[in-house]
Design a protein around this motif. Sequence first.
Motif: not given
Length: 399
Positions: A134, A146, A169, A227, A255, A257
């Motif tokens: 991240h 995560t 995120l 972001t 996260s 992403i």
Amino acid sequence: MSASPVSSVPAQEGGAHTTSPGGSIVIVGSGLAGYTLLKEIRKRDAAVPVTLVTADDGTFYSKPNLSNALAAGKAPAALAGAAAEKMAAEQRATLLTHTRVTGIDTARQRLDTDRGELGYARLVLALGADPFPHGLDGDGAEAVLTVNDLADYAVFRDAIAGKQRIAVLGGGLIGCEFANDLAQAGYAVDVVHLGDWPLERLLPAEAGQRLADSLASIGVRWHFGRTGRSVARRAAGFDVALDNGETLAADVVLSAIGLRPSTALAAGAGIATGRGIQVDSLLQASVPHVYALGDCAEVDGVNLPYVQPLMVQARALAATLTGTPTRVVYPAMPVMVKTPVHPVAVLPPKPGSIGGWQVTCGEEGVCALHVDADGSLQGFALTGAETAQRTRLVGELAA
Ligand SMILES: Cc1cc2nc3c(=O)[nH]c(=O)nc-3n(C[C@H](O)[C@H](O)[C@H](O)COP(=O)(O)OP(=O)(O)OC[C@H]3O[C@@H](n4cnc5c(N)ncnc54)[C@H](O)[C@@H]3O)c2cc1C
């Protein structure tokens, strides 16, 4: 055919081990790709020795269930299927759990692991994908979670227990699914997403916006075009600083992403890698006796990190490894996004397709057809009630 001896190395047992290649097929990875391949091999050949090596505990589970377990009322333990020992016995395989492969000597056909050396006759890499780092600054950055396997999910569920505010995120497939699951379970969810709408690489704007609006209707707050920069610890929870100076208060930061195919092990052994481990349509890598499938594989230049492609790959590779060379031929495989508040079915056009979206917006959903200059269907994105059209459209594409 006589059955091969059944053996397993349970978690934490045994030290370094050394085996010779013999006729053994060695699969690295106990995710859906590794286990599906093992099962498909056993359907075809009860005897061929198979060893499955995995860095985790080898519990069988279905990864897609991780992002809708709250709605399904399931605790992490309830998502776990058969334990490694049961899988080893049922599939008549040797299972080496908690064993990380650290190197491959492709000339000597041997693996280095953190528990010793292991020979192979044929090696299959089913290593999955790793979360993108991240890259956040701040004293709370190491607490950002995560979720990419069952163990991660257990940690996440512990972290959110008794908490309220979750910052997610990434508004891709996994971020949207977690946002839906968390919001429906009563959490206050903020999603920070760099794109202008969710899933922007798969969906045209109208379809993405409809999904965003539906998630907003159950309380999800969107931060598009943004972001995360840093995460700072506070007395209660965290402050997530965004690139526009805005700050979000959160109890837990997740996260989502994106993932990238796990290629480092193969690259370190001189096996060709690009986006993933490069294999041909027989799933053969650039060196002899080595194959790859699942999230880590780039098959004929295409990485498809979903369940249906890995099932097709596993069936083809099992046939190849048991004596019938079989190329991967995919059917049309729509991806279903598990956002029950407004489901999405998407079948992206093939890379390099020249065409455009024809979008029809109805009360209950969006139907977007990707067509070429002659009006021929190349792919689709359907949302809400329009997802009911997917079987018909898959048929049209197949025809
Ligand atoms: C939350 C979530 C929801 C999803 N939902 C969907 C969905 O609805 N539909 C869909 O089609 N797809 C979905 N996906 C994607 C799908 O789950 C994956 O495509 C699939 O599970 C990948 O399986 P795999 O076996 O290739 O990888 P993994 O499951 O990641 O398995 C990799 C294995 O390799 C092992 N390993 C890695 N490196 C080493 C090493 N060096 N030595 C030994 N072992 C190693 C790991 O321990 C692990 O056992 C979702 C993914 C996530 C994260």
